[in-house]
Design a protein around this motif. Structure first.
Motif, mmCIF file in Angstrom:
data_model
loop_
_atom_site.group_PDB
_atom_site.id
_atom_site.type_symbol
_atom_site.label_atom_id
_atom_site.label_comp_id
_atom_site.label_asym_id
_atom_site.label_seq_id
_atom_site.Cartn_x
_atom_site.Cartn_y
_atom_site.Cartn_z
ATOM 1 N N ASP A 21 0.828 -1.204 0.000
ATOM 2 C CA ASP A 21 0.000 0.000 0.000
ATOM 3 C C ASP A 21 0.867 1.261 0.000
ATOM 4 O O ASP A 21 0.518 2.261 -0.639
ATOM 5 C CB ASP A 21 -0.942 -0.013 1.214
ATOM 6 N N GLU A 22 1.996 1.203 0.695
ATOM 7 C CA GLU A 22 2.905 2.365 0.672
ATOM 8 C C GLU A 22 3.464 2.572 -0.735
ATOM 9 O O GLU A 22 3.611 3.705 -1.199
ATOM 10 C CB GLU A 22 4.036 2.180 1.691
ATOM 11 N N LYS B 273 1.949 1.817 -3.488
ATOM 12 C CA LYS B 273 0.850 2.398 -4.284
ATOM 13 C C LYS B 273 0.766 3.901 -4.025
ATOM 14 O O LYS B 273 0.563 4.696 -4.950
ATOM 15 C CB LYS B 273 -0.483 1.730 -3.902
ATOM 16 N N ARG B 274 0.928 4.280 -2.759
ATOM 17 C CA ARG B 274 0.851 5.702 -2.412
ATOM 18 C C ARG B 274 2.001 6.483 -3.051
ATOM 19 O O ARG B 274 1.816 7.577 -3.591
ATOM 20 C CB ARG B 274 0.857 5.873 -0.886
ATOM 21 N N ALA C 299 1.242 7.007 -6.662
ATOM 22 C CA ALA C 299 0.141 7.960 -6.838
ATOM 23 C C ALA C 299 0.628 9.387 -6.603
ATOM 24 O O ALA C 299 0.314 10.299 -7.385
ATOM 25 C CB ALA C 299 -0.987 7.613 -5.875
ATOM 26 N N HIS C 300 1.414 9.577 -5.551
ATOM 27 C CA HIS C 300 1.880 10.943 -5.251
ATOM 28 C C HIS C 300 2.798 11.461 -6.347
ATOM 29 O O HIS C 300 2.764 12.644 -6.689
ATOM 30 C CB HIS C 300 2.575 10.975 -3.881
ATOM 31 N N SER D 242 -7.564 0.768 -5.260
ATOM 32 C CA SER D 242 -6.795 1.015 -4.034
ATOM 33 C C SER D 242 -5.529 1.817 -4.293
ATOM 34 O O SER D 242 -4.933 2.344 -3.348
ATOM 35 C CB SER D 242 -6.443 -0.329 -3.379
ATOM 36 N N THR D 243 -5.078 1.927 -5.547
ATOM 37 C CA THR D 243 -3.924 2.786 -5.866
ATOM 38 C C THR D 243 -4.424 4.192 -6.183
ATOM 39 O O THR D 243 -3.888 5.185 -5.669
ATOM 40 C CB THR D 243 -3.140 2.213 -7.072
ATOM 41 N N HIS E 163 -5.184 6.908 -3.494
ATOM 42 C CA HIS E 163 -4.113 7.752 -2.939
ATOM 43 C C HIS E 163 -3.961 9.033 -3.759
ATOM 44 O O HIS E 163 -3.624 10.086 -3.215
ATOM 45 C CB HIS E 163 -2.785 6.984 -2.931
ATOM 46 N N ASP F 239 -6.910 11.331 -2.759
ATOM 47 C CA ASP F 239 -6.668 11.961 -1.448
ATOM 48 C C ASP F 239 -5.638 13.078 -1.555
ATOM 49 O O ASP F 239 -5.787 14.140 -0.962
ATOM 50 C CB ASP F 239 -6.178 10.904 -0.434
ATOM 51 N N ARG F 240 -4.603 12.829 -2.352
ATOM 52 C CA ARG F 240 -3.529 13.824 -2.491
ATOM 53 C C ARG F 240 -4.032 15.076 -3.216
ATOM 54 O O ARG F 240 -3.741 16.210 -2.812
ATOM 55 C CB ARG F 240 -2.375 13.185 -3.269
#
Ligand SMILES: O=C(CO)[C@H](O)[C@H](O)COP(=O)(O)O
Length: 313
Positions: free
Chosen positions: A12-13, A15-16, A19-20, A38-39, A42, A45-46
């Motif tokens: 998950d990290e 993926k984040r 995404a960022h 789920s990717t 992120h 949210d960002r």
């Protein structure tokens, strides 16, 4: 969320991180395609956070699913649609598989149709994945390659899809059910009696499974699938991705289609130049042969063989 393995970042990290990195490409005033999964969450949210702090302004997003619409609204991203904005500046979305040519499998979350519409209308489509999504060829993860079909006569459509792949070793096909894990494996029959999975467009999904991935010309296979009446769209995204951002445990890799094409064109040119050189040599050889033939002909004539050949002709 997966627990960190061996002290490294969790899936998950990763993926984040991917995404960022993609969100760094977002500029104020852009029309964005908002991905599903789920990717992609992120990225949503960002973007929401950057809008709240005023680092981004006047951004509007086109969600690729009802889920994305709800998640984007919760993140504070203003929403719009393809009718209002038929040209999208940038889409950011995850993928289930990425092959070496940057073709994708998408839609294990069931949103392939809207994803393909929004991402296909985008000037730039950036795919965000962790390294587990890389495959040598589409379908090679052994998980579903989805096809969205209309509910009317779905079992006939399924039979026609099965016929298309008749004889492909290790091929399997299933109607996706509400109880099916979207990332289901081919041979899990436990939920076969449950209700069909229904997409945002009120359609069904038929999942194709290939033990060793899809061999052959993907564009041709795509055409054959789309030619079946009752099929709406499939989850192979061929040539649509502009870039893929891959978060790996040892860092981020960005693969650009343009750069890739550039290097492929370069390699092609080298191959052509190589062939040019071969042809040049071939021509020289041919010239040599041409010079050689008359000499032979002269010799044959002298020996009286030429007459025999002419007679035979
Ligand atoms: O195509 C999709 C949904 O239809 C998703 O983008 C794909 O399934 C990847 O999801 P995740 O980031 O959760 O692995």
């Amino acid at each position: 969320m997966l627990a960190p393995q061996g002290g490294g970042p969790s899936q998950d990290e990763l993926k984040r991180v991917a995404a960022h990195r993609a969100v760094e490409l977002v500029r104020s005033g852009m029309v964005l395609g908002l991905g599903t999964g789920s990717t992609a969450v992120h990225a949503l949210d960002r973007i929401g956070a950057l809008l709240r702090t005023g680092h981004l302004r006047d951004v509007v997003g086109i969600p690729t699913s009802e889920w994305a619409a709800a998640s984007a609204a919760a993140a504070g991203i203003p929403l719009t649609d393809l009718n209002t904005h038929p040209v999208v500046d940038l889409s950011i979305d995850g993928a289930d598989e990425v092959d070496p040519a940057l073709n994708l499998v998408k839609g294990r979350g069931g949103s392939l149709l809207r994803e393909k519409m929004v991402e296909g209308a985008s000037r730039r489509f950036v795919v965000i994945v962790d390294e587990s999504k890389l495959v040598p060829r589409l379908g090679a993860s052994g998980l579903a390659v989805p096809v969205e079909v209309i509910p009317f006569g779905w079992s006939l459509t399924l039979r026609r899809l099965r016929t298309l792949f008749d004889g492909v070793p290790g091929f399997n096909i299933k109607l996706r059910t509400a109880a099916t894990n979207a990332k289901a494996s081919a041979f899990d029959e436990s939920e076969s009696k449950s209700e069909p999975f229904v997409t945002d467009n009120k359609n069904y999904i038929v999942d194709l499974f290939f033990e060793d991935g899809i061999h052959g010309d993907l564009n041709l296979i795509s055409d054959e699938i789309l030619r079946i009446t009752g099929v709406i769209e499939h989850g192979m995204f061929l040539g649509l991705a502009s870039s893929v951002i891959i978060a790996r445990k040892d860092g981020v890799v960005v693969v650009d289609k343009a750069a890739k094409q550039g290097s492929e064109e370069e390699a092609d040119k080298k191959r052509r130049d190589g062939r040019g050189e071969e042809m040049r040599k071939g021509k020289e050889n041919w010239k040599e042969k041409k010079e050689y033939v008359p000499r032979k002909k002269k010799e044959r004539k002298e020996k009286g063989e030429e007459t025999i050949i002419s007679t035979l002709l």
